[in-house]
Design a protein around this motif. Structure first.
Motif, PDB file in Angstrom:
ATOM      1  N   PRO A  46       0.762  -1.159   0.081  1.00  0.00           N
ATOM      2  CA  PRO A  46       0.031  -0.077   0.115  1.00  0.00           C
ATOM      3  C   PRO A  46       1.012   1.122  -0.137  1.00  0.00           C
ATOM      4  O   PRO A  46       0.353   2.295  -0.677  1.00  0.00           O
ATOM      5  N   ILE A  47       2.106   1.219   0.726  1.00  0.00           N
ATOM      6  CA  ILE A  47       2.784   2.422   0.709  1.00  0.00           C
ATOM      7  C   ILE A  47       3.357   2.747  -0.609  1.00  0.00           C
ATOM      8  O   ILE A  47       3.292   4.130  -1.284  1.00  0.00           O
ATOM      9  N   LEU A  48       3.949   1.723  -1.214  1.00  0.00           N
ATOM     10  CA  LEU A  48       4.593   1.729  -2.732  1.00  0.00           C
ATOM     11  C   LEU A  48       3.328   2.338  -3.808  1.00  0.00           C
ATOM     12  O   LEU A  48       3.652   3.193  -4.779  1.00  0.00           O
ATOM     13  N   TRP A  49       2.128   1.595  -3.685  1.00  0.00           N
ATOM     14  CA  TRP A  49       1.246   1.890  -4.470  1.00  0.00           C
ATOM     15  C   TRP A  49       0.670   3.435  -4.228  1.00  0.00           C
ATOM     16  O   TRP A  49       0.531   3.817  -5.412  1.00  0.00           O
ATOM     17  N   LYS A  50       0.730   4.025  -3.127  1.00  0.00           N
ATOM     18  CA  LYS A  50       0.422   5.213  -2.843  1.00  0.00           C
ATOM     19  C   LYS A  50       1.490   6.278  -3.924  1.00  0.00           C
ATOM     20  O   LYS A  50       0.998   7.192  -4.245  1.00  0.00           O
ATOM     21  N   HIS A  51       2.528   5.866  -3.624  1.00  0.00           N
ATOM     22  CA  HIS A  51       3.597   6.732  -4.418  1.00  0.00           C
ATOM     23  C   HIS A  51       3.871   6.189  -6.206  1.00  0.00           C
ATOM     24  O   HIS A  51       4.569   6.867  -6.941  1.00  0.00           O
ATOM     25  N   GLY A  52       3.048   5.187  -6.350  1.00  0.00           N
ATOM     26  CA  GLY A  52       3.410   4.679  -7.830  1.00  0.00           C
ATOM     27  C   GLY A  52       4.638   4.038  -7.945  1.00  0.00           C
ATOM     28  O   GLY A  52       5.205   4.060  -9.161  1.00  0.00           O
ATOM     29  N   PHE A  53       5.436   3.544  -6.953  1.00  0.00           N
ATOM     30  CA  PHE A  53       6.707   2.914  -6.980  1.00  0.00           C
ATOM     31  C   PHE A  53       6.697   1.561  -7.102  1.00  0.00           C
ATOM     32  O   PHE A  53       5.830   0.628  -6.624  1.00  0.00           O
ATOM     33  N   PRO A  54       7.328   1.045  -8.400  1.00  0.00           N
ATOM     34  CA  PRO A  54       7.513  -0.473  -8.435  1.00  0.00           C
ATOM     35  C   PRO A  54       8.724  -1.035  -7.601  1.00  0.00           C
ATOM     36  O   PRO A  54       9.265  -0.220  -6.886  1.00  0.00           O
ATOM     37  N   ALA A  55       8.825  -2.371  -7.450  1.00  0.00           N
ATOM     38  CA  ALA A  55       9.637  -2.864  -6.396  1.00  0.00           C
ATOM     39  C   ALA A  55      10.105  -4.198  -7.158  1.00  0.00           C
ATOM     40  O   ALA A  55       9.398  -4.773  -7.995  1.00  0.00           O
ATOM     41  N   THR A  56      11.112  -4.713  -6.344  1.00  0.00           N
ATOM     42  CA  THR A  56      11.636  -6.280  -6.781  1.00  0.00           C
ATOM     43  C   THR A  56      11.618  -7.122  -5.332  1.00  0.00           C
ATOM     44  O   THR A  56      12.247  -6.483  -4.423  1.00  0.00           O
ATOM     45  N   LEU A  57      10.985  -8.203  -5.346  1.00  0.00           N
ATOM     46  CA  LEU A  57      11.023  -9.214  -4.522  1.00  0.00           C
ATOM     47  C   LEU A  57      11.918 -10.322  -4.752  1.00  0.00           C
ATOM     48  O   LEU A  57      11.562 -11.072  -5.613  1.00  0.00           O
ATOM     49  N   TYR A  58      12.715 -10.418  -3.962  1.00  0.00           N
ATOM     50  CA  TYR A  58      13.480 -11.704  -3.976  1.00  0.00           C
ATOM     51  C   TYR A  58      13.140 -12.655  -2.929  1.00  0.00           C
ATOM     52  O   TYR A  58      13.189 -12.654  -1.506  1.00  0.00           O
ATOM     53  N   VAL A  59      12.264 -13.799  -3.207  1.00  0.00           N
ATOM     54  CA  VAL A  59      11.593 -14.581  -2.450  1.00  0.00           C
ATOM     55  C   VAL A  59      12.368 -16.070  -2.305  1.00  0.00           C
ATOM     56  O   VAL A  59      12.858 -16.599  -3.228  1.00  0.00           O
ATOM     57  N   SER A  60      12.498 -16.517  -1.091  1.00  0.00           N
ATOM     58  CA  SER A  60      12.773 -17.754  -0.724  1.00  0.00           C
ATOM     59  C   SER A  60      11.508 -18.758  -0.831  1.00  0.00           C
ATOM     60  O   SER A  60      10.674 -18.629  -0.103  1.00  0.00           O
ATOM     61  N   THR A  61      11.493 -19.717  -1.824  1.00  0.00           N
ATOM     62  CA  THR A  61      10.229 -20.292  -2.355  1.00  0.00           C
ATOM     63  C   THR A  61       9.902 -21.355  -1.254  1.00  0.00           C
ATOM     64  O   THR A  61       8.616 -21.502  -0.872  1.00  0.00           O
ATOM     65  N   GLY A  62      10.648 -21.962  -0.631  1.00  0.00           N
ATOM     66  CA  GLY A  62      10.359 -22.946   0.499  1.00  0.00           C
ATOM     67  C   GLY A  62       9.692 -22.000   1.738  1.00  0.00           C
ATOM     68  O   GLY A  62       9.262 -22.932   2.565  1.00  0.00           O
ATOM     69  N   LEU A  63       9.974 -20.892   1.960  1.00  0.00           N
ATOM     70  CA  LEU A  63       9.309 -20.143   3.264  1.00  0.00           C
ATOM     71  C   LEU A  63       7.690 -19.810   2.859  1.00  0.00           C
ATOM     72  O   LEU A  63       6.797 -19.434   3.724  1.00  0.00           O
ATOM     73  N   ILE A  64       7.314 -19.738   1.468  1.00  0.00           N
ATOM     74  CA  ILE A  64       5.962 -19.303   1.162  1.00  0.00           C
ATOM     75  C   ILE A  64       4.943 -20.280   1.715  1.00  0.00           C
ATOM     76  O   ILE A  64       5.161 -21.506   1.685  1.00  0.00           O
ATOM     77  N   HIS A  65       3.872 -19.465   2.252  1.00  0.00           N
ATOM     78  CA  HIS A  65       3.011 -20.450   2.863  1.00  0.00           C
ATOM     79  C   HIS A  65       3.083 -20.868   4.312  1.00  0.00           C
ATOM     80  O   HIS A  65       2.576 -21.760   5.028  1.00  0.00           O
ATOM     81  N   THR A  66       4.351 -20.267   5.084  1.00  0.00           N
ATOM     82  CA  THR A  66       4.618 -20.652   6.291  1.00  0.00           C
ATOM     83  C   THR A  66       4.356 -19.283   7.128  1.00  0.00           C
ATOM     84  O   THR A  66       4.374 -18.162   6.605  1.00  0.00           O
ATOM     85  N   PRO A  67       4.175 -19.320   8.370  1.00  0.00           N
ATOM     86  CA  PRO A  67       3.567 -18.262   9.216  1.00  0.00           C
ATOM     87  C   PRO A  67       4.778 -17.018   9.042  1.00  0.00           C
ATOM     88  O   PRO A  67       5.917 -17.246   9.264  1.00  0.00           O
ATOM     89  N   GLY A  68       4.183 -15.933   8.903  1.00  0.00           N
ATOM     90  CA  GLY A  68       4.958 -14.849   8.693  1.00  0.00           C
ATOM     91  C   GLY A  68       5.639 -14.480   7.337  1.00  0.00           C
ATOM     92  O   GLY A  68       6.265 -13.448   7.015  1.00  0.00           O
ATOM     93  N   TYR A  69       5.270 -15.433   6.225  1.00  0.00           N
ATOM     94  CA  TYR A  69       5.747 -15.369   4.912  1.00  0.00           C
ATOM     95  C   TYR A  69       4.551 -14.963   3.974  1.00  0.00           C
ATOM     96  O   TYR A  69       3.413 -15.488   4.450  1.00  0.00           O
TER      97      TYR A  69
END
Length: 192
Positions: free
Chosen positions: A49-72
């Motif tokens: 939401p913060i980046l959307w407000k400014h119209g800023f793109p970003a890059t996310l470097y994700v560790s795929t094994g952590l996806i769908h675990t608590p906090g991720y």
């Protein structure tokens, strides 16, 4: 983000960053590539939401094994980020200390994460961020052979075309240090 907007920084997509770095397009006065590592849930809940407000793109470097675990993040959240002009790329499967792994284990961590991201999003994921900023010669060979365009370290400073493309620097935001320290790093780098 308010500081970047107020001081006329221009956040770039990965493609724009690549074009500027390779001198295929002119650089804005103050370009930045906003990168986020690991894949924490707050990327979707707070940062988006913060980046959307400014119209800023970003890059996310994700560790795929952590996806769908608590906090991720979950895959639906990652798809939402992708739809909001975030580039999604590999940060390995399990976020290991890569130099402690065999070459075979490093290859599996790097390539499995990339394949999963590309499968889930239907887009190339050909840049990389080193977990903990750590890598060795084997890591570099794996990335080069697999055709990764760029990889980001945690070496302090701005990325530039003078650096090897698989060893690009970044200015890390450290929540344990005063905001003014980050501003100083940012302005020192842009004044050179």
């Amino acid at each position: 983000m308010d500081y970047l907007a107020a001081h006329h920084y221009t956040p770039l997509t990965l493609d724009e960053f690549a074009s500027v770095l390779s001198h295929k397009q002119p650089s804005a006065a103050h370009p930045v590539l906003l990168t986020f590592d690991d894949g924490y849930a707050n990327n979707a809940e707070v940062v988006l939401p913060i980046l959307w407000k400014h119209g800023f793109p970003a890059t996310l470097y994700v560790s795929t094994g952590l996806i769908h675990t608590p906090g991720y993040l979950t895959w639906p959240q990652i798809r939402e980020l992708s739809a909001a002009h975030w580039d999604i790329a590999s940060h390995t499967v399990t976020h290991p200390h890569l130099p402690r792994l065999s070459k075979k284990a490093q290859r599996a961590e790097i390539l499995a994460a990339r394949a999963r991201i590309e499968q889930e999003l239907g887009r190339p994921a050909d840049t990389f961020a080193y977990p903990y900023g750590e890598y060795n010669r084997a890591t570099l060979r794996i990335l080069r052979k697999a055709g990764f365009r760029y990889a980001f370290t945690t070496q302090a400073g701005w990325a530039s075309s003078d650096q090897p493309p698989l060893e690009l620097h970044r200015i890390v935001v450290d929540s344990q240090k005063p905001f003014e320290d980050w501003v100083q790093q940012l302005t020192d780098a842009t004044s050179t």
